[in-house]
Design a protein around this motif. Structure first.
Motif, short mmCIF file in Angstrom:
data_model
loop_
_atom_site.label_atom_id
_atom_site.label_comp_id
_atom_site.label_asym_id
_atom_site.label_seq_id
_atom_site.Cartn_x
_atom_site.Cartn_y
_atom_site.Cartn_z
N THR B 7 0.85 -1.05 -0.05
CA THR B 7 0.08 -0.23 -0.09
C THR B 7 0.84 1.10 -0.04
N PRO B 40 -8.42 16.14 -2.22
CA PRO B 40 -9.36 15.22 -1.77
C PRO B 40 -8.58 13.97 -1.82
N LEU B 41 -8.09 13.98 -2.97
CA LEU B 41 -7.47 12.32 -3.55
C LEU B 41 -6.17 12.52 -2.53
N VAL B 43 -5.41 13.80 0.41
CA VAL B 43 -5.90 13.70 1.58
C VAL B 43 -6.34 12.09 1.96
N SER B 44 -6.94 11.59 0.88
CA SER B 44 -7.19 10.24 1.08
C SER B 44 -6.12 9.17 0.99
N PHE B 45 -5.02 9.59 0.37
CA PHE B 45 -3.97 8.69 0.27
C PHE B 45 -3.32 8.73 1.67
N PHE B 47 -4.80 9.36 4.55
CA PHE B 47 -5.84 8.47 5.34
C PHE B 47 -5.65 7.16 5.29
N ILE B 48 -5.39 6.65 4.18
CA ILE B 48 -5.31 5.18 3.72
C ILE B 48 -4.14 4.79 4.61
N LYS B 51 -4.32 4.67 8.18
CA LYS B 51 -5.04 3.56 8.84
C LYS B 51 -4.22 2.32 8.61
N GLY B 109 -4.31 13.69 6.11
CA GLY B 109 -4.98 12.36 5.95
C GLY B 109 -4.46 11.57 6.82
N ALA B 113 -6.55 10.15 10.07
CA ALA B 113 -6.88 8.75 10.32
C ALA B 113 -6.16 8.23 11.67
N TRP B 116 -9.21 11.01 14.53
CA TRP B 116 -10.73 10.54 14.34
C TRP B 116 -11.14 9.58 15.22
#
Lengths: 227, 205
Positions: B7, B40-41, B43-45, B47-48, B51, B109, B113, B116
């Motif tokens: 990942t 947002p893309l 940030v989601s990277f 976030f993943i 996590k 991101g 993660a 939150w």
């Protein structure tokens, strides 16, 4: 009072983060003064005048006029604008403002010390186009000139140095900021909105103190103003 | 269970693609896609990544991130900084500002993660409300501003972004409110664990 116990490391870190965040935002906007790139560049130029890169210009008479921008040989103050002659909207308004400014300079007797320059960033503009543009706005040749760049690289360099960004829109033409660059001794000392009359007035007053009232009265009688 | 190393490499590859190939330039070509897709893309990277690597990253921050407050404050200010038109503009003119933007988005991101899950429902509610109102404020400003806020984008670009902000804000508001109508706030496990609410006599069911 408080039913929960504070966790001091977290409280400390959170407070630090808050202060650092506020400081970062204050820095990022020059203390809340510049939220846009345009405002930032105008603020910066007042503190740090930008020296003009050398550029070979071709005036509307197809003459090389590098001395128009040079320091010692040129007039005391130059008000410069970037235009292009095929512009349907903004450049016409800018031309009208310059015509107004020309009349004002003559009325105040400053026409020998302050010059106007319309610089085209469109490689397709020719000296004949510049001549048309100037005639449209009744430009007096001794006061208001127009020029194109002889060299594409120098144009790019100038745009980069001054922070000019031009977007070519297929339907609308060139999109650019309508700004007036005040040049003294080969350096840009101020950037203003083209229709900011009071702002430009105060800049001129700042760099060219008005002549004594008696002399300017004599000037007005001695020279009939012509456009 | 996905291999965390894979990942991480996938995200690094995507990040390099955005930073150095025309993919990133295409995303940044319109103001709307720059702010509502690319950011947002990124940030989601993060976030993943956060996590996947939760245990490892949290080990370092656990001491100062109780309740996720520190993380959320940092995220808020970072986001606010990149919403300033001047810096969005600068990221298109200057490599270093662009790299700073990419790193910031990743950090946002990751911190989200990490923070939150620790956040109390009240914290979460405040964050959601503030985020929504930020979207509405920005949307309104970009919609009605007569002057171009970014030198690299047109006025029409700006108006589209304003509309985009308001639409996203509306969708989020609806999707966050809907669960409330369907029992999401009845007797949550968090409330069962928090003696504070019981002391104050709130009805939790």
């Amino acid at each position: 009072m408080l039913k929960t116990k504070p966790h001091w490391p977290s409280t400390f870190a959170a407070t630090l983060a808050l202060l650092a965040g506020i400081a970062a935002l204050a820095w990022g906007t020059d203390g809340g003064k510049a939220w846009t790139a345009e405002a930032a560049r105008r603020l910066a130029v007042q503190e740090n005048p930008i020296p003009l890169p050398t550029a070979t210009l071709i005036s509307q008479h197809t003459q090389n006029t590098t001395e128009l921008l040079a320091g010692s040989a040129g007039p005391e103050l130059i008000l410069m604008e970037f235009i292009y002659t095929r512009c349907p909207t903004v450049c016409l308004a800018m031309g009208a403002e310059f015509r107004q400014r020309q009349a004002q300079l003559i009325a105040d007797g400053q026409q020998r010390r302050v010059k106007l320059l319309s610089l085209s960033f469109d490689p397709q503009d020719t000296p004949a186009d510049l001549q048309d543009y100037l005639q449209r706005f009744s430009a007096a040749p001794e006061i208001w000139s127009a020029a194109i760049f002889a060299n594409a690289e120098e144009l790019e360099h100038m745009k980069q140095q001054l922070g000019v960004i031009v977007i070519l829109e297929p339907k609308l033409g060139f999109i650019h900021n309508a700004a007036v660059y005040v040049i003294k001794a080969g350096k840009v000392v101020a950037i203003l909105e083209h229709d900011d009359r009071s702002g430009i007035n105060s800049i001129i007053e700042q760099f060219i103190p008005p002549a004594m009232p008696v002399l300017s009265e004599l000037n007005k009688h001695a020279q009939p103003a012509h456009y | 269970m996905p291999n965390p190393l894979t990942t991480k490499h996938g995200i690094a590859l995507a990040l390099l693609a955005i930073a150095f190939t025309p993919v990133g330039r295409w995303l940044e070509s319109s103001m709307t896609s720059h702010v509502l897709v690319e950011l947002p893309l990124l940030v989601s990277f993060g976030f993943i990544l956060g996590k996947q690597q939760y245990a490892r990253y949290d080990a370092g921050l656990k001491l100062i991130n109780r309740g996720g407050i520190f993380g959320i404050i940092v995220v808020s200010f970072m986001l606010a900084f990149w919403m300033i038109p001047r810096w969005l503009d600068a990221s298109l003119n200057n490599y270093w500002v662009a790299y700073a933007k990419y790193v910031s988005m990743l950090t946002i991101g990751i911190l989200l993660a990490l923070s939150w899950p620790k956040a109390h429902p009240i914290t979460r509610a405040i964050v959601k409300i503030e985020f929504l109102t930020m979207l509405y404020r920005l949307g309104w400003i970009y919609l009605i501003s007569p002057e171009r806020l970014c030198n690299n984008y047109l006025l029409s670009d700006q108006v589209w972004l304003g509309r985009g902000f308001l639409v996203v804000g509306l969708i989020l508001a609806i999707s966050w409110l809907l669960p409330v109508f369907f029992g999401a706030t009845f007797n949550t496990p968090h409330q069962e664990r928090k003696p504070l609410l019981k002391h104050r006599g709130y009805i939790t069911d």
